[in-house]
Design a protein around this motif. Sequence first.
Motif, PDB file in Angstrom:
ATOM      1  N   TYR A 105       0.828  -1.209   0.000  1.00  0.00           N
ATOM      2  CA  TYR A 105       0.000   0.000   0.000  1.00  0.00           C
ATOM      3  C   TYR A 105       0.859   1.254   0.000  1.00  0.00           C
ATOM      4  O   TYR A 105       0.545   2.236  -0.675  1.00  0.00           O
ATOM      5  CB  TYR A 105      -0.944  -0.016   1.201  1.00  0.00           C
ATOM      6  CG  TYR A 105      -2.173  -0.873   0.968  1.00  0.00           C
ATOM      7  CD1 TYR A 105      -3.324  -0.332   0.415  1.00  0.00           C
ATOM      8  CD2 TYR A 105      -2.162  -2.225   1.270  1.00  0.00           C
ATOM      9  CE1 TYR A 105      -4.440  -1.107   0.181  1.00  0.00           C
ATOM     10  CE2 TYR A 105      -3.277  -3.016   1.039  1.00  0.00           C
ATOM     11  CZ  TYR A 105      -4.405  -2.455   0.493  1.00  0.00           C
ATOM     12  OH  TYR A 105      -5.508  -3.222   0.243  1.00  0.00           O
ATOM     13  N   ASP A 115      -3.525   7.548  -0.034  1.00  0.00           N
ATOM     14  CA  ASP A 115      -2.817   8.014   1.157  1.00  0.00           C
ATOM     15  C   ASP A 115      -1.954   6.923   1.788  1.00  0.00           C
ATOM     16  O   ASP A 115      -1.346   7.151   2.842  1.00  0.00           O
ATOM     17  CB  ASP A 115      -3.814   8.527   2.201  1.00  0.00           C
ATOM     18  CG  ASP A 115      -4.353   9.906   1.846  1.00  0.00           C
ATOM     19  OD1 ASP A 115      -3.805  10.518   0.905  1.00  0.00           O
ATOM     20  OD2 ASP A 115      -5.309  10.368   2.491  1.00  0.00           O
ATOM     21  N   GLY A 116      -1.938   5.745   1.177  1.00  0.00           N
ATOM     22  CA  GLY A 116      -1.111   4.657   1.701  1.00  0.00           C
ATOM     23  C   GLY A 116      -1.726   3.925   2.877  1.00  0.00           C
ATOM     24  O   GLY A 116      -1.018   3.236   3.623  1.00  0.00           O
ATOM     25  N   SER A 150       0.915   3.969  -2.963  1.00  0.00           N
ATOM     26  CA  SER A 150       0.648   5.363  -2.626  1.00  0.00           C
ATOM     27  C   SER A 150       1.705   6.279  -3.226  1.00  0.00           C
ATOM     28  O   SER A 150       1.387   7.364  -3.734  1.00  0.00           O
ATOM     29  CB  SER A 150       0.608   5.533  -1.111  1.00  0.00           C
ATOM     30  OG  SER A 150       0.498   6.892  -0.746  1.00  0.00           O
TER      31      SER A 150
END
Length: 330
Positions: free
Chosen positions: A8, A278-279, A12
């Motif tokens: 993630y 946004d990760g 991102s």
Amino acid sequence: MAFTKEDYKEMSVKISRVKEEVGKFIVGQEEAVDFILYSILAGGHTLLEGLPGLGKTMLIRTFSEVLDLGFSRIQFTPDLMPSDITGTTVIEESPDGRKDFVFREGPLFSEMVLADEINRATPKTQSALLEAMGERTVTVLGSTRPMKDPFFVLATQNPIELEGTYPLPEAQLDRFLCKVIVPHPDGEELKEIIRRTTGNRTASLQKLMGPEEVRRAREMVREVILPEEMLDVAARIVTGTHPSDSPLDEVRRWVRFGSGPRGLQSLVLAAKARALADGRFHVSIGDLKRAAVPALRHRLLFNYEGEAAGMPADELISRLADLSAGGNLS
């Protein structure tokens, strides 16, 4: 497929680089850039509304280059027929003299499609596009053909010059994951546009992703966790758009129909895409509040009194989001 926390974060970073690269050509338009990207990541489509000359075509073309996806543009006009966009079957003669029916793909068979001024085409042609958007297939003479994967449609409409147009019915507007209003640039943005477009400097765009990476990002969006309390908030926002269940007096007085299940799906998917950007691998209150207006503004149908009052849907949805999230109405 299970994704890790590092996956993630890595995705991102790639999404942030995509936005930075798009920013080389596009000045401002932050909401449009964000929600076009969120729609692509969520596997949905976007309706863009704005005055002529605000760079809507350049925006989608820039995205196609940065994401390394095929691009086609369809200029909608009143005389455009469904076969002009989906393609048609023609008779073709082979070298040995045999004649066969061959399907010639229309511009709809691309990974990113710009449907420019969709409200200028007749309902018959609009329906052909919206069927492809919803079903991801096109049927011509009994033969069904799949669309590209990924497949993204950005439709634009002009809020002025309504003579000779065919506005999309509310049921068809519901096919779009989000609707984005492109504002007129302010003074500083106008000056920056002039610097970039009237000088001799040309910016080159990097290809940062690709079809396989976009498909992977789409899978990651689906894997983003939606806590039960966040689903409750999203459901309260959507339920609050209905006059029979709304906590807002203005909705009860002025709204005829609110959003349906597809609106809730769009809200959740847009919030999940924002979380991925946004990760994060879970949806937050901020994601839902940020996504509420673009995901729902085209799903509210006002009655005559509401139209006369001129109450914008954006304000009602923002207040519903604040109230549903536990904020106050001020």
